[in-house]
Design a protein around this motif. Structure first.
Motif, PDB file in Angstrom:
ATOM      1  N   GLY A  74       0.801  -1.229   0.000  1.00  0.00           N
ATOM      2  CA  GLY A  74       0.000   0.000   0.000  1.00  0.00           C
ATOM      3  C   GLY A  74       0.828   1.271   0.000  1.00  0.00           C
ATOM      4  O   GLY A  74       0.294   2.359   0.180  1.00  0.00           O
ATOM      5  N   ASP A  75       2.126   1.132  -0.232  1.00  0.00           N
ATOM      6  CA  ASP A  75       3.039   2.274  -0.100  1.00  0.00           C
ATOM      7  C   ASP A  75       3.435   2.819  -1.480  1.00  0.00           C
ATOM      8  O   ASP A  75       4.279   2.245  -2.176  1.00  0.00           O
ATOM      9  N   ALA A  76       2.823   3.955  -1.859  1.00  0.00           N
ATOM     10  CA  ALA A  76       3.096   4.536  -3.186  1.00  0.00           C
ATOM     11  C   ALA A  76       4.562   4.963  -3.313  1.00  0.00           C
ATOM     12  O   ALA A  76       5.164   4.868  -4.389  1.00  0.00           O
ATOM     13  N   GLU A  77       5.121   5.424  -2.212  1.00  0.00           N
ATOM     14  CA  GLU A  77       6.518   5.858  -2.244  1.00  0.00           C
ATOM     15  C   GLU A  77       7.456   4.670  -2.523  1.00  0.00           C
ATOM     16  O   GLU A  77       8.447   4.807  -3.245  1.00  0.00           O
ATOM     17  N   ALA A  78       7.100   3.510  -1.981  1.00  0.00           N
ATOM     18  CA  ALA A  78       7.907   2.308  -2.240  1.00  0.00           C
ATOM     19  C   ALA A  78       7.834   1.924  -3.719  1.00  0.00           C
ATOM     20  O   ALA A  78       8.833   1.480  -4.302  1.00  0.00           O
ATOM     21  N   VAL A  79       6.676   2.106  -4.336  1.00  0.00           N
ATOM     22  CA  VAL A  79       6.539   1.834  -5.775  1.00  0.00           C
ATOM     23  C   VAL A  79       7.476   2.744  -6.555  1.00  0.00           C
ATOM     24  O   VAL A  79       8.216   2.309  -7.446  1.00  0.00           O
ATOM     25  N   ALA A 104       3.205  21.025  -7.489  1.00  0.00           N
ATOM     26  CA  ALA A 104       4.213  20.536  -8.440  1.00  0.00           C
ATOM     27  C   ALA A 104       5.078  21.683  -8.961  1.00  0.00           C
ATOM     28  O   ALA A 104       6.315  21.560  -9.032  1.00  0.00           O
ATOM     29  N   ARG A 105       4.427  22.783  -9.323  1.00  0.00           N
ATOM     30  CA  ARG A 105       5.176  23.921  -9.880  1.00  0.00           C
ATOM     31  C   ARG A 105       6.151  24.481  -8.854  1.00  0.00           C
ATOM     32  O   ARG A 105       7.301  24.792  -9.176  1.00  0.00           O
ATOM     33  N   THR A 106       5.704  24.594  -7.609  1.00  0.00           N
ATOM     34  CA  THR A 106       6.554  25.130  -6.542  1.00  0.00           C
ATOM     35  C   THR A 106       7.804  24.264  -6.362  1.00  0.00           C
ATOM     36  O   THR A 106       8.871  24.764  -6.029  1.00  0.00           O
ATOM     37  N   ALA A 107       7.660  22.975  -6.637  1.00  0.00           N
ATOM     38  CA  ALA A 107       8.809  22.063  -6.505  1.00  0.00           C
ATOM     39  C   ALA A 107       9.699  22.089  -7.751  1.00  0.00           C
ATOM     40  O   ALA A 107      10.698  21.376  -7.813  1.00  0.00           O
ATOM     41  N   GLY A 108       9.326  22.888  -8.747  1.00  0.00           N
ATOM     42  CA  GLY A 108      10.159  22.984  -9.954  1.00  0.00           C
ATOM     43  C   GLY A 108       9.840  21.943 -11.003  1.00  0.00           C
ATOM     44  O   GLY A 108      10.610  21.765 -11.956  1.00  0.00           O
ATOM     45  N   LEU A 109       8.704  21.257 -10.848  1.00  0.00           N
ATOM     46  CA  LEU A 109       8.331  20.240 -11.847  1.00  0.00           C
ATOM     47  C   LEU A 109       7.633  20.890 -13.036  1.00  0.00           C
ATOM     48  O   LEU A 109       6.959  21.918 -12.888  1.00  0.00           O
ATOM     49  N   LEU A 110       7.797  20.289 -14.205  1.00  0.00           N
ATOM     50  CA  LEU A 110       7.061  20.725 -15.381  1.00  0.00           C
ATOM     51  C   LEU A 110       5.589  20.329 -15.224  1.00  0.00           C
ATOM     52  O   LEU A 110       5.281  19.277 -14.642  1.00  0.00           O
ATOM     53  N   ILE A 111       4.722  21.164 -15.769  1.00  0.00           N
ATOM     54  CA  ILE A 111       3.269  20.951 -15.672  1.00  0.00           C
ATOM     55  C   ILE A 111       2.809  20.329 -16.993  1.00  0.00           C
ATOM     56  O   ILE A 111       2.884  20.961 -18.052  1.00  0.00           O
ATOM     57  N   ASP A 153      -0.495  12.786  -4.660  1.00  0.00           N
ATOM     58  CA  ASP A 153       0.431  12.398  -5.740  1.00  0.00           C
ATOM     59  C   ASP A 153       1.416  13.535  -6.039  1.00  0.00           C
ATOM     60  O   ASP A 153       2.614  13.302  -6.235  1.00  0.00           O
ATOM     61  N   ALA A 154       0.886  14.754  -6.090  1.00  0.00           N
ATOM     62  CA  ALA A 154       1.739  15.910  -6.417  1.00  0.00           C
ATOM     63  C   ALA A 154       2.778  16.119  -5.315  1.00  0.00           C
ATOM     64  O   ALA A 154       3.933  16.465  -5.598  1.00  0.00           O
ATOM     65  N   ARG A 155       2.375  15.902  -4.080  1.00  0.00           N
ATOM     66  CA  ARG A 155       3.342  16.033  -2.965  1.00  0.00           C
ATOM     67  C   ARG A 155       4.416  14.955  -3.079  1.00  0.00           C
ATOM     68  O   ARG A 155       5.597  15.206  -2.834  1.00  0.00           O
ATOM     69  N   LEU A 156       3.994  13.762  -3.447  1.00  0.00           N
ATOM     70  CA  LEU A 156       4.963  12.673  -3.658  1.00  0.00           C
ATOM     71  C   LEU A 156       5.926  13.064  -4.789  1.00  0.00           C
ATOM     72  O   LEU A 156       7.150  12.954  -4.645  1.00  0.00           O
ATOM     73  N   ALA A 157       5.359  13.547  -5.896  1.00  0.00           N
ATOM     74  CA  ALA A 157       6.196  13.972  -7.033  1.00  0.00           C
ATOM     75  C   ALA A 157       7.166  15.059  -6.587  1.00  0.00           C
ATOM     76  O   ALA A 157       8.354  15.037  -6.950  1.00  0.00           O
ATOM     77  N   ALA A 158       6.672  15.998  -5.797  1.00  0.00           N
ATOM     78  CA  ALA A 158       7.505  17.131  -5.350  1.00  0.00           C
ATOM     79  C   ALA A 158       8.680  16.640  -4.513  1.00  0.00           C
ATOM     80  O   ALA A 158       9.798  17.165  -4.632  1.00  0.00           O
ATOM     81  N   GLY A 201      14.197  16.434  -8.774  1.00  0.00           N
ATOM     82  CA  GLY A 201      15.660  16.358  -8.722  1.00  0.00           C
ATOM     83  C   GLY A 201      16.176  14.962  -8.398  1.00  0.00           C
ATOM     84  O   GLY A 201      17.379  14.721  -8.370  1.00  0.00           O
ATOM     85  N   ARG A 202      15.255  14.037  -8.145  1.00  0.00           N
ATOM     86  CA  ARG A 202      15.655  12.648  -7.842  1.00  0.00           C
ATOM     87  C   ARG A 202      14.912  11.683  -8.760  1.00  0.00           C
ATOM     88  O   ARG A 202      14.512  10.602  -8.358  1.00  0.00           O
ATOM     89  N   GLY A 203      14.685  12.115  -9.987  1.00  0.00           N
ATOM     90  CA  GLY A 203      14.099  11.188 -10.962  1.00  0.00           C
ATOM     91  C   GLY A 203      12.754  11.616 -11.494  1.00  0.00           C
ATOM     92  O   GLY A 203      12.356  11.200 -12.579  1.00  0.00           O
ATOM     93  N   VAL A 204      12.015  12.434 -10.736  1.00  0.00           N
ATOM     94  CA  VAL A 204      10.724  12.916 -11.231  1.00  0.00           C
ATOM     95  C   VAL A 204      10.919  14.336 -11.760  1.00  0.00           C
ATOM     96  O   VAL A 204      11.530  15.171 -11.087  1.00  0.00           O
ATOM     97  N   VAL A 205      10.430  14.589 -12.962  1.00  0.00           N
ATOM     98  CA  VAL A 205      10.654  15.905 -13.586  1.00  0.00           C
ATOM     99  C   VAL A 205       9.352  16.619 -13.945  1.00  0.00           C
ATOM    100  O   VAL A 205       9.372  17.799 -14.277  1.00  0.00           O
ATOM    101  N   SER A 206       8.220  15.895 -13.921  1.00  0.00           N
ATOM    102  CA  SER A 206       6.978  16.532 -14.357  1.00  0.00           C
ATOM    103  C   SER A 206       5.791  15.884 -13.644  1.00  0.00           C
ATOM    104  O   SER A 206       5.890  14.785 -13.108  1.00  0.00           O
ATOM    105  N   TYR A 207       4.681  16.628 -13.676  1.00  0.00           N
ATOM    106  CA  TYR A 207       3.453  16.140 -13.043  1.00  0.00           C
ATOM    107  C   TYR A 207       2.268  16.437 -13.954  1.00  0.00           C
ATOM    108  O   TYR A 207       2.148  17.541 -14.485  1.00  0.00           O
TER     109      TYR A 207
END
Ligand code: ADE
Ligand code: ZN
Length: 327
Positions: A100-105, A178-185, A142-147, A151-157
């Motif tokens: 049940g752990d999305a972060e582990a996925v 997502a934007r605040t974390a620097g991810l592409l939209i 999900d966006a918080r997870l992406a954020a 810089g560690r593999g995720v670049v967009s949301y």
């Protein structure tokens, strides 16, 4: 003499991870699950396609099957001349395999991507996507997870799934995270719903890229605005045919979008369900849509410049694209 499109360096920016699966892999995981191989000859509409995607997902029963998909994704990318993949991941789809752990996925998939990048040289990064038909709260999660993985593999949301009846505006908080974390939209839009959906992606979400977006062509003023803003459309011609977004390939709006000055990349979306891989999509754009090598190189350039690839990868790829065109 025609230039070999396999030698044109490209980014692949619109590829749903599970649907990158090879047909042989689908047969194997069906057999391992003791289930029939899902087969379809046609999709009545998007809902029918989405149900079929669910049938494929239900056959994935073990983490090592996800690793196999990543390995083959990298090998297939390399064979197609893809130097950078921005794979769409939705960790929620596999979290039942990880307690049940999305972060582990995400940890697991990003580690697999890193290993494959080291093995093949194909640079792989992730776009996290939430279902727009799902709850807004889940998308914010999900966006918080992406954020946390910026810089560690995720670049967009982005947002995927059914646009019809599910406007994007309620998801604005997730995109702000997502934007605040620097991810592409990078939302899907303008596929099942027309220009209003593209307008929302541009004006409410402030999209950097739009996955599909092709139905913007129905509104010339908005098309001009998308061109002026330089928002890249990650176009998937065969997907649009199979899902009845366009009547047939010969009526695909990609040439018209390019003529209007819109930045476009060329992609495969869900190759296990639609057929062509990304190289074959480029070949169809040449053979059926009449794109010139200059236009194909322009789409490849867009697939690099509009991507979340590291700067050194972009510089190398753009030089390779210039060299291809000069050859
Ligand atoms: N998820 C997978 N493929 C998709 C598509 N073409 N549109 C929206 N969501 C998707
Ligand atoms: Zn898609």
């Amino acid at each position: 003499m025609t230039r070999d499109l396999a030698l044109l360096p490209k980014g692949h920016l619109h590829l749903h991870f599970e649907a990158s699966m090879r047909p042989a892999t689908l047969r194997d995981i069906a057999s391992e699950a003791d289930e029939p191989v899902p087969s379809w000859s046609d999709f009545a509409d998007f809902s029918d396609f989405e149900a079929a995607y669910g049938d494929v997902l239900r056959l994935i029963r073990r983490p090592d099957q996800l690793e196999r998909i990543m390995t083959e994704l990298a090998d297939d990318a390399k064979a197609d001349g893809v130097v950078y993949v921005e794979a769409t991941l939705a960790p929620v789809l596999h979290q039942h395999l990880f307690g049940g752990d999305a972060e582990a996925v995400l940890d697991f998939l990003l580690a697999a991507a890193k290993r494959e990048e080291e093995r093949t040289g194909v640079v792989i990064r992730a776009m996290l996507a939430s279902a727009r038909s799902g709850p807004v709260e889940l998308a914010v999660e999900d966006a918080r997870l992406a954020a946390r993985y910026a810089g560690r593999g995720v670049v967009s949301y982005g947002l995927h799934s059914d646009e019809r009846g599910f406007p994007a505006a309620p998801f604005v908080e997730a995109f702000d995270v997502a934007r605040t974390a620097g991810l592409l939209i990078t939302p899907h839009a303008g596929e099942l719903v027309g220009p209003a959906s593209v307008r929302e992606a541009v004006e409410v979400l402030h999209a950097d890229r739009i996955l599909h977006g092709v139905r913007v062509i129905e509104d010339p003023d908005l098309t001009a605005e998308v061109a002026r803003l330089g928002v890249c459309l990650d176009v998937c011609p065969s997907s649009n045919v199979v899902l009845h977004v366009v009547p047939d390939l010969d009526h695909h709006p990609l040439p018209a979008l390019l003529a209007a000055g819109v930045t476009c990349s060329i992609n495969a979306d869900d190759p296990i369900q639609f057929g062509p891989n990304v190289l074959e999509e480029y070949e169809l754009c040449r053979d059926r849509l009449g794109l010139t090598d200059e236009q194909l190189a322009g789409c490849a350039r867009a697939s690099i410049t509009a991507s979340g690839a590291p700067e050194d990868v972009k510089t190398r790829a753009l030089a390779g694209i210039d060299a291809w065109l000069a050859s």
